[in-house]
Design a protein around this motif. Structure first.
Motif, PDB file in Angstrom:
ATOM      1  N   LEU A  10      -1.233   5.822   7.991  1.00 35.34           N
ATOM      2  CA  LEU A  10      -0.596   5.988   6.682  1.00 35.34           C
ATOM      3  C   LEU A  10      -1.222   5.077   5.633  1.00 35.34           C
ATOM      4  O   LEU A  10      -1.564   5.508   4.528  1.00 35.34           O
ATOM      5  N   LEU A  11      -1.393   3.808   5.968  1.00 37.90           N
ATOM      6  CA  LEU A  11      -1.939   2.852   5.008  1.00 37.90           C
ATOM      7  C   LEU A  11      -3.431   3.088   4.777  1.00 37.90           C
ATOM      8  O   LEU A  11      -3.885   3.168   3.631  1.00 37.90           O
ATOM      9  N   GLY A  12      -4.208   3.189   5.859  1.00 36.89           N
ATOM     10  CA  GLY A  12      -5.637   3.390   5.712  1.00 36.89           C
ATOM     11  C   GLY A  12      -5.966   4.654   4.950  1.00 36.89           C
ATOM     12  O   GLY A  12      -6.854   4.663   4.085  1.00 36.89           O
ATOM     13  N   SER A  13      -5.256   5.730   5.234  1.00 36.85           N
ATOM     14  CA  SER A  13      -5.502   6.992   4.542  1.00 36.85           C
ATOM     15  C   SER A  13      -5.206   6.891   3.054  1.00 36.85           C
ATOM     16  O   SER A  13      -5.932   7.463   2.224  1.00 36.85           O
ATOM     17  N   VAL A  16      -8.039   5.013   1.278  1.00 32.19           N
ATOM     18  CA  VAL A  16      -9.174   5.917   1.065  1.00 32.19           C
ATOM     19  C   VAL A  16      -8.861   6.913  -0.045  1.00 32.19           C
ATOM     20  O   VAL A  16      -9.719   7.217  -0.897  1.00 32.19           O
ATOM     21  N   ASN A  17      -7.633   7.410  -0.078  1.00 33.13           N
ATOM     22  CA  ASN A  17      -7.230   8.370  -1.108  1.00 33.13           C
ATOM     23  C   ASN A  17      -7.338   7.777  -2.510  1.00 33.13           C
ATOM     24  O   ASN A  17      -7.770   8.454  -3.459  1.00 33.13           O
ATOM     25  N   GLN A  18      -6.951   6.512  -2.647  1.00 37.01           N
ATOM     26  CA  GLN A  18      -6.965   5.887  -3.974  1.00 37.01           C
ATOM     27  C   GLN A  18      -8.340   5.386  -4.402  1.00 37.01           C
ATOM     28  O   GLN A  18      -8.605   5.240  -5.600  1.00 37.01           O
ATOM     29  N   THR A  19      -9.220   5.123  -3.442  1.00 40.64           N
ATOM     30  CA  THR A  19     -10.487   4.458  -3.772  1.00 40.64           C
ATOM     31  C   THR A  19     -11.730   5.286  -3.474  1.00 40.64           C
ATOM     32  O   THR A  19     -12.781   5.055  -4.077  1.00 40.64           O
ATOM     33  N   GLY A  20     -11.638   6.200  -2.513  1.00 35.75           N
ATOM     34  CA  GLY A  20     -12.820   6.912  -2.067  1.00 35.75           C
ATOM     35  C   GLY A  20     -13.728   6.095  -1.165  1.00 35.75           C
ATOM     36  O   GLY A  20     -14.856   6.512  -0.862  1.00 35.75           O
ATOM     37  N   TRP A  21     -13.252   4.942  -0.704  1.00 35.62           N
ATOM     38  CA  TRP A  21     -14.062   4.113   0.192  1.00 35.62           C
ATOM     39  C   TRP A  21     -14.265   4.829   1.528  1.00 35.62           C
ATOM     40  O   TRP A  21     -13.452   5.646   1.952  1.00 35.62           O
ATOM     41  N   ASP A  22     -15.358   4.493   2.183  1.00 41.08           N
ATOM     42  CA  ASP A  22     -15.642   5.044   3.507  1.00 41.08           C
ATOM     43  C   ASP A  22     -14.610   4.542   4.513  1.00 41.08           C
ATOM     44  O   ASP A  22     -13.988   3.486   4.327  1.00 41.08           O
ATOM     45  N   TYR A  23     -14.465   5.289   5.609  1.00 40.27           N
ATOM     46  CA  TYR A  23     -13.580   4.827   6.672  1.00 40.27           C
ATOM     47  C   TYR A  23     -14.086   5.333   8.016  1.00 40.27           C
ATOM     48  O   TYR A  23     -14.810   6.329   8.101  1.00 40.27           O
ATOM     49  N   HIS A 142       5.349  -1.066   4.129  1.00 42.09           N
ATOM     50  CA  HIS A 142       5.299   0.146   3.293  1.00 42.09           C
ATOM     51  C   HIS A 142       5.998   1.284   4.011  1.00 42.09           C
ATOM     52  O   HIS A 142       6.092   1.303   5.243  1.00 42.09           O
ATOM     53  N   LYS A 143       6.483   2.249   3.223  1.00 41.79           N
ATOM     54  CA  LYS A 143       7.218   3.389   3.766  1.00 41.79           C
ATOM     55  C   LYS A 143       6.609   4.688   3.233  1.00 41.79           C
ATOM     56  O   LYS A 143       6.133   4.741   2.092  1.00 41.79           O
ATOM     57  N   PRO A 144       6.653   5.748   4.047  1.00 38.60           N
ATOM     58  CA  PRO A 144       6.151   7.039   3.566  1.00 38.60           C
ATOM     59  C   PRO A 144       7.030   7.595   2.454  1.00 38.60           C
ATOM     60  O   PRO A 144       8.247   7.357   2.431  1.00 38.60           O
ATOM     61  N   HIS A 145       6.408   8.307   1.535  1.00 38.35           N
ATOM     62  CA  HIS A 145       7.127   8.938   0.411  1.00 38.35           C
ATOM     63  C   HIS A 145       7.030  10.451   0.554  1.00 38.35           C
ATOM     64  O   HIS A 145       5.943  10.985   0.709  1.00 38.35           O
ATOM     65  N   ASP A 155      21.937  -2.819   5.290  1.00 37.73           N
ATOM     66  CA  ASP A 155      22.016  -4.238   5.631  1.00 37.73           C
ATOM     67  C   ASP A 155      20.663  -4.897   5.854  1.00 37.73           C
ATOM     68  O   ASP A 155      20.598  -6.012   6.378  1.00 37.73           O
ATOM     69  N   VAL A 156      19.567  -4.251   5.462  1.00 40.47           N
ATOM     70  CA  VAL A 156      18.236  -4.822   5.609  1.00 40.47           C
ATOM     71  C   VAL A 156      17.603  -5.008   4.235  1.00 40.47           C
ATOM     72  O   VAL A 156      17.413  -4.042   3.493  1.00 40.47           O
ATOM     73  N   SER A 157      17.308  -6.256   3.886  1.00 41.86           N
ATOM     74  CA  SER A 157      16.683  -6.576   2.597  1.00 41.86           C
ATOM     75  C   SER A 157      15.186  -6.754   2.782  1.00 41.86           C
ATOM     76  O   SER A 157      14.731  -7.350   3.764  1.00 41.86           O
ATOM     77  N   THR A 158      14.412  -6.281   1.805  1.00 41.30           N
ATOM     78  CA  THR A 158      12.966  -6.212   1.967  1.00 41.30           C
ATOM     79  C   THR A 158      12.258  -6.212   0.614  1.00 41.30           C
ATOM     80  O   THR A 158      12.885  -5.954  -0.420  1.00 41.30           O
ATOM     81  N   ASN A 159      10.977  -6.492   0.635  1.00 40.07           N
ATOM     82  CA  ASN A 159      10.102  -6.277  -0.522  1.00 40.07           C
ATOM     83  C   ASN A 159       9.212  -5.054  -0.322  1.00 40.07           C
ATOM     84  O   ASN A 159       8.281  -4.819  -1.086  1.00 40.07           O
ATOM     85  N   ALA A 160       9.496  -4.268   0.717  1.00 42.44           N
ATOM     86  CA  ALA A 160       8.713  -3.068   0.980  1.00 42.44           C
ATOM     87  C   ALA A 160       8.837  -2.081  -0.167  1.00 42.44           C
ATOM     88  O   ALA A 160       9.791  -2.106  -0.949  1.00 42.44           O
ATOM     89  N   ASP A 161       7.853  -1.206  -0.254  1.00 44.17           N
ATOM     90  CA  ASP A 161       7.890  -0.109  -1.212  1.00 44.17           C
ATOM     91  C   ASP A 161       7.142   1.065  -0.589  1.00 44.17           C
ATOM     92  O   ASP A 161       6.651   0.970   0.543  1.00 44.17           O
ATOM     93  N   TYR A 162       7.047   2.143  -1.337  1.00 40.97           N
ATOM     94  CA  TYR A 162       6.346   3.307  -0.812  1.00 40.97           C
ATOM     95  C   TYR A 162       4.847   3.026  -0.753  1.00 40.97           C
ATOM     96  O   TYR A 162       4.308   2.239  -1.538  1.00 40.97           O
ATOM     97  N   THR A 163       4.195   3.667   0.203  1.00 41.38           N
ATOM     98  CA  THR A 163       2.801   3.363   0.518  1.00 41.38           C
ATOM     99  C   THR A 163       1.884   3.395  -0.701  1.00 41.38           C
ATOM    100  O   THR A 163       1.065   2.475  -0.872  1.00 41.38           O
ATOM    101  N   PRO A 164       1.953   4.402  -1.579  1.00 39.02           N
ATOM    102  CA  PRO A 164       1.040   4.399  -2.740  1.00 39.02           C
ATOM    103  C   PRO A 164       1.177   3.157  -3.614  1.00 39.02           C
ATOM    104  O   PRO A 164       0.172   2.637  -4.116  1.00 39.02           O
ATOM    105  N   LYS A 165       2.400   2.660  -3.797  1.00 41.23           N
ATOM    106  CA  LYS A 165       2.603   1.468  -4.619  1.00 41.23           C
ATOM    107  C   LYS A 165       2.023   0.236  -3.950  1.00 41.23           C
ATOM    108  O   LYS A 165       1.326  -0.574  -4.597  1.00 41.23           O
ATOM    109  N   ILE A 166       2.299   0.054  -2.662  1.00 41.42           N
ATOM    110  CA  ILE A 166       1.783  -1.112  -1.944  1.00 41.42           C
ATOM    111  C   ILE A 166       0.258  -1.083  -1.919  1.00 41.42           C
ATOM    112  O   ILE A 166      -0.402  -2.118  -2.123  1.00 41.42           O
ATOM    113  N   VAL A 167      -0.316   0.084  -1.698  1.00 43.36           N
ATOM    114  CA  VAL A 167      -1.781   0.193  -1.667  1.00 43.36           C
ATOM    115  C   VAL A 167      -2.377  -0.139  -3.026  1.00 43.36           C
ATOM    116  O   VAL A 167      -3.417  -0.793  -3.112  1.00 43.36           O
TER     117      VAL A 167
END
Length: 224
Positions: A10-13, A16-23, A142-145, A155-167
């Motif tokens: 999820l994160l690696g993809s 690559v989606n946002q940057t076009g970097w090789d993988y 990060h979480k899938p959107h 009852d769980v506090s976090t700084n997580a966000d959806y994957t596109p934002k974290i990336v």
């Protein structure tokens, strides 16, 4: 700046989606993390290596797999990058802080989650910090959107966000040559509050084994 991403989850993809970097990945390129010397030549032309390969089965009791992927493989990468003058971007987790006080800073001593996942990720972080000549450790969640479940934890506090934002935050650090350790996330929220940003869900509580507060101090990120 020539960058390659290791892993196509999820994160690696999304990177690559946002940057076009090789993988490259275990699935696409049939690479074996137990035989790093056989395929490390594939990395030779790159300046920056982003390691998104990890065992993220958080509550698995498979100690051997966690240690192999999250620690021993990281040791190989550190050695390789040091020998060839490359920068390692190592993806870590907020579970590093799961048994720490709330809103921990990068300079604080982390107390990891009581699992082989948390333990092995801390080992990997420590090895990078102590042995790597040029590194960025990104502690994040990060979480899938959209949110994939019909219920979400109140009852769980976090700084997580959806994957596109974290990336997007991670890529900004990489493009601006950040080094050292960074906590990456957005404003404190519950998993329920995050889920509601993408869909209607029902509130529920988490199992006992789930840490209830994995919030991190984000001052270093905000001041970058």
């Amino acid at each position: 700046m020539n960058v390659i991403v290791l892993g196509d989850g999820l994160l690696g993809s999304e990177i690559v989606n946002q940057t076009g970097w090789d993988y490259i990945s275990r699935k696409k390129d049939d690479i074996d993390i137990d035989d790093f010397d056989r395929w490390m030549y594939k990395l030779n032309k790159y300046d920056i290596i982003i390691n998104c390969i990890a065992n993220t089965d958080t509550y698995s009791e498979d100690k051997e797999s966690h240690i192999k992927v999250n620690y021993h493989f990281v040791k190989y990468l550190v050695r390789y990058c040091n020998e060839r003058g490359k920068k390692l971007v190592h993806i870590s987790t907020d579970y590093i802080y799961a048994n720490s006080d709330n809103e921990r800073r990068e300079i604080d001593v982390p107390v990891h989650h009581s699992s082989w996942y948390g333990y092995s990720k801390l080992l990997g972080d420590a090895h990078v910090e102590l042995e790597s000549d040029d590194f960025l450790i990104a502690r994040l969640s990060h979480k899938p959107h959209p949110f994939p479940y019909d219920k979400a934890w109140l009852d769980v506090s976090t700084n997580a966000d959806y994957t596109p934002k974290i990336v997007s935050l991670l890529v900004d650090l990489i493009n601006n040559h950040a080094t050292g350790i960074y906590n990456i996330g957005t404003d404190k929220k519950t998993i329920f509050e995050l889920a509601l940003k993408s869909k209607e869900v029902q509130p529920t509580t988490s199992p006992d084994k789930v840490p209830k507060n994995v919030t991190m101090n984000l001052d270093k990120l905000l001041n970058f």
